[in-house]
Design an enzyme around this catalytic site. Sequence first.
Site, PDB file in Angstrom:
ATOM      1  N   GLU A 205      -5.318  -8.685   1.051  1.00 39.20           N
ATOM      2  CA  GLU A 205      -5.961  -8.368   2.326  1.00 39.20           C
ATOM      3  C   GLU A 205      -7.439  -8.099   2.095  1.00 39.20           C
ATOM      4  O   GLU A 205      -7.820  -7.450   1.122  1.00 39.20           O
ATOM      5  CB  GLU A 205      -5.380  -7.096   2.991  1.00 39.20           C
ATOM      6  CG  GLU A 205      -4.004  -7.247   3.564  1.00 39.20           C
ATOM      7  CD  GLU A 205      -3.491  -5.959   4.188  1.00 39.20           C
ATOM      8  OE1 GLU A 205      -4.307  -5.111   4.627  1.00 39.20           O
ATOM      9  OE2 GLU A 205      -2.269  -5.797   4.224  1.00 39.20           O
TER      10      GLU A 205
ATOM     11  N   GLU B  34       0.809  -1.230   0.000  1.00 39.62           N
ATOM     12  CA  GLU B  34       0.000   0.000   0.000  1.00 39.62           C
ATOM     13  C   GLU B  34       0.839   1.275   0.000  1.00 39.62           C
ATOM     14  O   GLU B  34       0.987   1.955   1.024  1.00 39.62           O
ATOM     15  CB  GLU B  34      -0.938   0.003   1.206  1.00 39.62           C
ATOM     16  CG  GLU B  34      -1.923  -1.135   1.201  1.00 39.62           C
ATOM     17  CD  GLU B  34      -3.026  -0.973   2.245  1.00 39.62           C
ATOM     18  OE1 GLU B  34      -2.987   0.007   2.995  1.00 39.62           O
ATOM     19  OE2 GLU B  34      -3.916  -1.829   2.288  1.00 39.62           O
TER      20      GLU B  34
HETATM   21  C1  GBH Z   1      -4.515  -2.241   5.571  1.00 43.04           C
HETATM   22  O1  GBH Z   1      -4.776  -0.994   5.020  1.00 43.04           O
HETATM   23  C2  GBH Z   1      -3.103  -2.377   6.033  1.00 43.04           C
HETATM   24  O2  GBH Z   1      -2.285  -2.941   5.027  1.00 43.04           O
HETATM   25  C3  GBH Z   1      -2.978  -3.174   7.304  1.00 43.04           C
HETATM   26  O3  GBH Z   1      -1.692  -3.036   7.824  1.00 43.04           O
HETATM   27  C4  GBH Z   1      -4.043  -2.742   8.278  1.00 43.04           C
HETATM   28  O4  GBH Z   1      -3.919  -3.337   9.529  1.00 43.04           O
HETATM   29  C5  GBH Z   1      -5.376  -3.086   7.667  1.00 43.04           C
HETATM   30  O5  GBH Z   1      -5.512  -2.464   6.464  1.00 43.04           O
HETATM   31  C6  GBH Z   1      -6.577  -2.668   8.509  1.00 43.04           C
HETATM   32  O6  GBH Z   1      -6.629  -1.286   8.624  1.00 43.04           O
HETATM   33  O7  GBH Z   1      -7.240   8.037   6.482  1.00 43.04           O
HETATM   34  O8  GBH Z   1      -9.532   8.224   5.733  1.00 43.04           O
HETATM   35  O9  GBH Z   1      -7.722   8.355   4.124  1.00 43.04           O
HETATM   36  C7  GBH Z   1      -6.149  -0.835   4.711  1.00 43.04           C
HETATM   37  C8  GBH Z   1      -6.395   0.214   3.706  1.00 43.04           C
HETATM   38  C9  GBH Z   1      -6.136   2.461   3.219  1.00 43.04           C
HETATM   39  C10 GBH Z   1      -7.377   1.850   5.125  1.00 43.04           C
HETATM   40  C11 GBH Z   1      -6.034   3.850   3.744  1.00 43.04           C
HETATM   41  C12 GBH Z   1      -7.272   3.225   5.669  1.00 43.04           C
HETATM   42  C13 GBH Z   1      -7.009   5.487   5.101  1.00 43.04           C
HETATM   43  C14 GBH Z   1      -8.349   6.106   5.194  1.00 43.04           C
HETATM   44  N1  GBH Z   1      -6.259   1.524   4.289  1.00 43.04           N
HETATM   45  N2  GBH Z   1      -7.165   4.156   4.586  1.00 43.04           N
HETATM   46  S1  GBH Z   1      -8.195   7.809   5.407  1.00 43.04           S
END
Ligand code: GBH
Length: 454
Positions: free
Chosen positions: A360, A172
């Site tokens: 994931e 990511e």
């Molecule tokens: C994953 O990201 C990660 O790879 C993992 O480490 C983590 O534990 C898991 O998800 C659960 O969260 O701040 O409103 O812009 C998940 C995808 C993309 C989710 C970015 C949060 C940010 C939202 N992530 N997103 S915001």
Amino acid sequence: PGAAPLGYASAFPADFVFGVAAASAQLEGAAFEDGKGESVWDRFSRIPGKVHNGDTPDVACDHYHRFDEDFALMASLGIKTYRLSIAWPRIYPNGDGEVNPKGLDFYRRLFASMKKHGIEPWVTMFHWDLPQALEDRGGWTSRVTVDAFGRYADTIVKAFAQDVKHWITLNEILCFTLLGYGTGTKAPGRKESPKVVNQTYHHALLCHGHGVRAVRQFGGKGAIVGLTDNCAVAVPVTETPANIAAAKAWFEDRNAQVLGAIHAGKYTANFLARVGADAPDVQPGDFGLISLPTDFLGLNIYSATYVRAGRNGAAYESLPHPTNYPRADSVWLRLVPQCIYWGTRLAAECYGHKAVYITENGCGYDDEPVVNGEVLDLHRRDYLRGHLREAHRAIGDGVPLKGYFLWSFIDNYEWEDGYQRRFGIVHCDYQTQVRTPKLSAHYYSDVIRERRIL
Ligand code: GBH
């Protein structure tokens, strides 16, 4: 009589990979043991107000000392594939320079334990725990980090070529660039200009290229490699041709910076027009590395944005979720199971991938107490079933979806949400380090055993 065998229509292909995923900083603990260097999350988590409850990754699930027990539990649930990440600061405490032999030794013991329990590793080279020493030299804003990553990738691929046949370069890119250097909500918590943020993306793309190069050079026979991206996913409000075309146009716009650039072998005209003077500086040869062919695309997909055909000539219109739309406890985790179908389908269609994996998918909740020895997380069971159905549907429609990794095996350090937010199918009591498989673990175990939707 004459009826198809029970569940026949919902069977997954025999070679479909069912796995679970986790990441070094989120479950290992032992943050300062055996010569490990400080990571940006070790540092960031100590800044007051950055992480819920001031939680640090110091101990987490103590997986560093309990991996053998954890793999025994995984095996007992029938889980045969595990996506993990290597902690860069364990291997190079200063980011580059001297290798830490105890760091290599830890992962050697870990891979041996996995082998003993019949579990195949899929290894992510970088899941956000940048050595703080590199951050002190500019972190992702600097090409110093790119060169250091190239050496780190060479070292781990050489060291583990016998143990690891499935490599993932980076997890990511958006999260450790935009959220680490733009909004500052993730480590290292910086708030830089769009120009600098775009440069961090570019450096991350170069590291992805180095990871691919390292696997080709040193990975040995049968080694495969790909990126894991959290692509933005569009779901057409209704699946009409006009809305599907709109979803596709939105998808290509929103994913231009990472997937679009890798695919095109350059920043596309649309992307460059959008960023204007904030475009990243590109050196000759950069895109040769960035667009090296990969073997698969990994996608972390949890949710999606609804899109429909635009009005007045617009290519699309994306719709905000109403505030009371169903979601998990993370606000971004709106429950849209079709995200799996459309995310994998659009990625394969737009970028021509022959193999796509969900690296994931899962959901997090805050309050999941163990009651009489059980966590009855029917909400997670529902989430899993709904998303697996869409995976099954994608395969039926010819999407080259080859596997699914559930996030996560065990409750763990959920970054800025600390230990409160639980994503595991196994409950972790952080006081006692007792592991308790939740109802969803048994559900997933049954699905893996029967290889169909149950
Ligand atoms: C994953 O990201 C990660 O790879 C993992 O480490 C983590 O534990 C898991 O998800 C659960 O969260 O701040 O409103 O812009 C998940 C995808 C993309 C989710 C970015 C949060 C940010 C939202 N992530 N997103 S915001």
